[in-house]
Design an enzyme around this catalytic site. Structure first.
Site, PDB file in Angstrom:
ATOM      1  N   LYS A   1       0.572  -1.207  -0.099  1.00  0.00           N
ATOM      2  CA  LYS A   1       0.054   0.054   0.132  1.00  0.00           C
ATOM      3  C   LYS A   1       0.908   1.157  -0.065  1.00  0.00           C
ATOM      4  O   LYS A   1       2.099   1.141   0.532  1.00  0.00           O
ATOM      5  CB  LYS A   1      -0.796  -0.060   1.329  1.00  0.00           C
TER       6      LYS A   1
ATOM      7  N   TYR B   1      17.204  29.708   7.100  1.00  0.00           N
ATOM      8  CA  TYR B   1      15.891  30.820   7.854  1.00  0.00           C
ATOM      9  C   TYR B   1      16.167  30.911   9.037  1.00  0.00           C
ATOM     10  O   TYR B   1      16.403  30.115   9.926  1.00  0.00           O
ATOM     11  CB  TYR B   1      14.574  30.046   7.429  1.00  0.00           C
TER      12      TYR B   1
END
Ligand SMILES: *Cc1c(COP(=O)(O)O)cnc(C)c1O
Length: 404
Positions: A49, A297
Site C-alpha cells: 500500500k 531561515y
C-alpha cells in the site's frame, strides 16, 4: 529520466530476499501440522500500500511477484488498479474496503475487498447484480474487530452482517481477518485478548454455516515476534482455515521497534533483513563561513568557528522532514555530516568541516549505507519523533524511484 539529483534506489534483490526469508519462516511454522503441504501452508500477503511504503509500487510489486508472492495488499481501489496493471494474475486485496461507486471497478479489475459494514456489502452486491455476476463469484474478506475499533465488525453487528451476506448470493466470503494492534509489545496481554475475541467470532461464523478458506492476522511485528503463529494456527486447525500473515515494513528490510524491550528473535531478524531503499542526492556547492555567520531561515545556526558547508539538492518538499533541522545527518565521502540550520523546501545545508575534499557532484546518502556508515529509517524516525513507516511514505513523488 529526472536530472535534478535527488532520487531513491530500490534494491529488488534485497526486497526479494526479505520476502523469501519471511515466507520460509511462515512455512516453517506450518511444519509438523496437517498444514505442511504447500497447498495448505501458511501464506504471506505482501503489503504494498501507499506506493509500496514510498518505495515505488511498480518496482516492489514486480519484485514480490518474482519472489513468489501470490497476494498483494493495497489500501484502495485506485492503488489496486495500479497494481493490477503491473501484476495481471496476482490476488489483490483492498484492505481499506471499497468506497461508494467503486463496486463496478472492483469486479472489472478482479479485486478482492475487505468489508465490515453493511453499505459495503450493498455496494458490492449492487455491482454484482449490474454485472450479472454468477453465484459465489465475488470474493470478500470480512474484517473482525478484535479491539482496535478502527475497521471490522464487532460481535454486536456480526449477526446482521452474516444475515446480509446470505442475502447476496453473488458474494462469497473467502476469508476472515483481524488486525493485531500491539504485537510490538512483548509484555502486553493485548494480543492474547485479541485472539480470544477472534476465536469467539470465528466460531460464531462457523456455526452460521459459513466456510471461508482463509484467516489472516498480523503485521510485521506479529510475524517477527513469532508468538502469534501458535494462536493463529490453533484457530485455523480448529475451523479448517488456512493461515496468512500480512507483512509490510519487514518486506522493505526493517523490523518495527518493540517496546519496552526487543525480543532476541526480533534482534536476529534485524540482522537478517536487508533494507531495500537508499535515498541519495548530490552536493550542489561548497562554501566557507566565518564565526558569527548564520545558516538558513531565521539564523537558527550561528557559526562559532570557520566552517565548510555543503549545499544539498533536497528539502522538505522531497520528504526530508523539517524536524531534522539542526538534528539529523547525512553521509558524504563515507562520513556523517550534520544538518545545520533549518531545512528549506528544496535545499539543505550540511557541515563538512571535518570531511576533507568535499566538492560539487559528490554523492550524498540521506538514508541508507555509504561505505562503512549507515543512516536508517529508524534514525530518521528518532530525529523526527515519528515511526519509520512515516519516514518512507513521506518521500514525495518528485523523488524518482530507480530499481537497482
Ligand atoms: C499496513 C498493514 C499491515 C502491514 O503492517 P506492517 O506493520 O508494515 O507490517 C498489515 N495489515 C494491515 C491491515 C495493514 O493495514
Amino acid at each position: 529520466m529526472q536530472t535534478r539529483p535527488c532520487w531513491v534506489e530500490i534494491s529488488t534483490s534485497a526486497f526479494e530476499h526479505n520476502y523469501r526469508l519471511l515466507r520460509q519462516t511462515a512455512r516453517s511454522h506450518g511444519l509438523g501440522r496437517a498444514a505442511s503441504e504447500s497447498e495448505t501452508a501458511p501464506e504471506l500477503l505482501a503489503i504494498v500500500k501507499a506506493d509500496a511504503y514510498g518505495h515505488g509500487l511498480e518496482i516492489c510489486a514486480k519484485a514480490a511477484e518474482k519472489a513468489g508472492a501470490r497476494w498483494l495488499g493495497v489500501t484502495s481501489v485506485e492503488e489496486a488498479a495500479a497494481a493490477r496493471r503491473i501484476c495481471p494474475d496476482a490476488e489483490i486485496l483492498v484492505i481499506s474496503g471499497p468506497f461508494r461507486g467503486q463496486g463496478a471497478d472492483v469486479l472489472a479489475q478482479r479485486l478482492t475487498c475487505v468489508v465490515w459494514d453493511s453499505w459495503q456489502l450493498q455496494e458490492m452486491a449492487a455491482a454484482a447484480n449490474d454485472a450479472n455476476s454468477p453465484h459465489d463469484s465475488v470474493p470478500v474478506h470480512l474484517e473482525l474487530d478484535t479491539g482496535m475499533s478502527r475497521q471490522g465488525v464487532d460481535s454486536e453487528q456480526l449477526d446482521t452482517i452474516l444475515a446480509q451476506l446470505c442475502l447476496y448470493p453473488a458474494l462469497r466470503l473467502t476469508a476472515l481477518m483481524t488486525h493485531l494492534y500491539a504485537a510490538d509489545e512483548p509484555d502486553s496481554i493485548t494480543t492474547e485478548t485479541q485472539f480470544k475475541t477472534l476465536s469467539l467470532l470465528v466460531e460464531k461464523i462457523h456455526s452460521a454455516g459459513l466456510r471461508p478458506q482463509w484467516l489472516h492476522v498480523g503485521n510485521s511485528a506479529a510475524l517477527l515476534a513469532g508468538s502469534a503463529w501458535n494462536r493463529l494456527l490453533e484457530i485455523c486447525c480448529q475451523f479448517q482455515l488456512r493461515p496468512m500473515m500480512r507483512p509490510g515494513l519487514a518486506l522493505y528490510g526493517l523490523a518495527p521497534q518493540f517496546s519496552p524491550y526487543e525480543l532476541p528473535a526480533v534482534a536476529e531478524w534485524r540482522q537478517a533483513l536487508q533494507p531495500a531503499l537508499t535515498w541519495k542526492t548530490k552536493v550542489v556547492s561548497v562554501r566557507t563561513i566565518q564565526p558569527g555567520q548564520t545558516v538558513g531561515y531565521n539564523g537558527t545556526f550561528v557559526a562559532t568557528e570557520p566552517m565548510r558547508l555543503a549545499l544539498l539538492a533536497v528539502g522538505y518538499a522531497d520528504g526530508l522532514k523539517r524536524a531534522l533541522s539542526n538534528r539529523g545527518a547525512v553521509l558524504v565521502r563515507g562520513k556523517r555530516a550534520p544538518i545545520i540550520g533549518r531545512i528549506s523546501m528544496d535545499q539543505t545545508v550540511v557541515d563538512v568541516t571535518d570531511i576533507p575534499g568535499v566538492t560539487p557532484e559528490d554523492e550524498v546518502v540521506l538514508l541508507g549505507r555509504q561505505e562503512d556508515e549507515c543512516i536508517t529509517g529508524d534514525d530518521h524516525a528518532a530525529w523526527a519523533q515519528t515511526v519509520s513507516w512515516e519516514i518512507f511514505t513521506s518521500i514525495t513523488a518528485r523523488v524518482e524511484r530507480r530499481s537497482i
